[in-house]
Write a protein that holds these residues in place. Structure first.
Motif, short mmCIF file in Angstrom:
data_model
loop_
_atom_site.label_atom_id
_atom_site.label_comp_id
_atom_site.label_asym_id
_atom_site.label_seq_id
_atom_site.Cartn_x
_atom_site.Cartn_y
_atom_site.Cartn_z
N GLY A 3 -42.29 4.22 -74.99
CA GLY A 3 -42.67 4.33 -73.69
C GLY A 3 -43.71 5.20 -73.22
O GLY A 3 -44.26 5.22 -72.28
N SER A 4 -44.31 5.87 -74.17
CA SER A 4 -45.54 6.86 -74.07
C SER A 4 -46.61 6.02 -74.21
O SER A 4 -46.53 4.60 -74.39
N ARG A 5 -47.64 6.58 -73.84
CA ARG A 5 -48.87 5.87 -73.99
C ARG A 5 -49.92 6.55 -74.81
O ARG A 5 -49.86 7.88 -74.92
N THR A 6 -50.76 5.83 -75.27
CA THR A 6 -51.82 6.56 -76.27
C THR A 6 -53.28 6.16 -75.43
O THR A 6 -53.50 5.02 -75.23
N LEU A 7 -53.91 7.08 -75.30
CA LEU A 7 -55.14 6.95 -74.57
C LEU A 7 -56.46 7.36 -75.22
O LEU A 7 -56.17 8.40 -76.21
N LYS A 8 -57.39 6.48 -75.59
CA LYS A 8 -58.64 7.04 -76.35
C LYS A 8 -59.77 7.02 -75.23
O LYS A 8 -60.11 5.87 -74.53
N GLU A 12 -53.46 -3.65 -71.09
CA GLU A 12 -52.82 -4.65 -70.57
C GLU A 12 -52.30 -4.54 -69.43
O GLU A 12 -52.20 -3.13 -68.84
N MET A 13 -51.94 -5.39 -68.86
CA MET A 13 -51.12 -5.50 -67.21
C MET A 13 -50.16 -4.54 -67.47
O MET A 13 -49.05 -4.67 -68.48
N GLY A 14 -49.71 -3.52 -66.60
CA GLY A 14 -48.58 -2.78 -66.45
C GLY A 14 -48.84 -1.21 -67.23
O GLY A 14 -47.78 -0.69 -67.57
N VAL A 15 -49.95 -1.26 -68.03
CA VAL A 15 -50.10 -0.06 -69.19
C VAL A 15 -50.37 1.36 -68.23
O VAL A 15 -50.18 2.38 -68.93
N GLY A 16 -50.69 1.41 -66.96
CA GLY A 16 -50.69 2.47 -66.39
C GLY A 16 -52.36 2.79 -66.09
O GLY A 16 -52.37 4.07 -65.72
N LYS A 17 -53.05 1.86 -65.91
CA LYS A 17 -54.45 2.25 -65.58
C LYS A 17 -54.46 2.73 -64.23
O LYS A 17 -55.16 3.75 -63.90
#
Length: 137
Positions: free
Chosen positions: A127-132, A31-36
């Protein structure tokens, strides 16, 4: 590979991605703002880019000079039709052998190469992110 991380750990995440990836093409979903863009900036920094600009949202592509190569960062959020990707010669970039990072790749699904790594980023409630990472390795 799946990683949950905070902003403070983004350097380690970028290192893991580069180590685990067999292709130099990366498709970033989220999503927008997720940190890409933030993640891409860290990865290209580790690839030797010294000067970075923001997301290429308004120009579609940013070109970064690394020590021995060029890195391309595409953001297709604002395109309205697939012809816009054809018009910039996207397919030529895919065969350049350079690192390529694409935000909003779902906008150009029919053009995406099979040998690309897919990165899915989700923002967690804390606030953390999960990346796959799905790599072609």
């Amino acid at each position: 590979m799946e990683i949950t991380y905070t902003q403070n750990e983004i350097s380690e995440v970028a290192e893991h991605i580069l180590t685990a990836s067999a292709s130099n093409i990366f498709l970033l979903y989220g999503e927008m703002g997720v940190g890409k863009t933030t993640l891409i900036k860290e990865i290209v920094k580790q690839l030797g880019v010294l000067e970075l600009s923001g997301s290429p949202s308004f120009s579609i592509v940013n070109e970064y000079e690394a020590k021995d190569s060029v890195i391309y960062h595409f953001d297709f959020y604002r395109i309205s039709k697939i012809e816009e990707a054809y018009d910039i010669g996207l397919e030529d970039y895919f065969f350049s052998g350079n690192y390529i990072f694409i935000e909003w790749p779902e906008k150009i699904n029919e053009l995406l190469p099979e040998n690309a790594n897919s990165i899915y980023i989700m923002k967690n409630s804390n606030g953390s992110r999960t990346l796959k990472l799905t790599s072609v390795k």
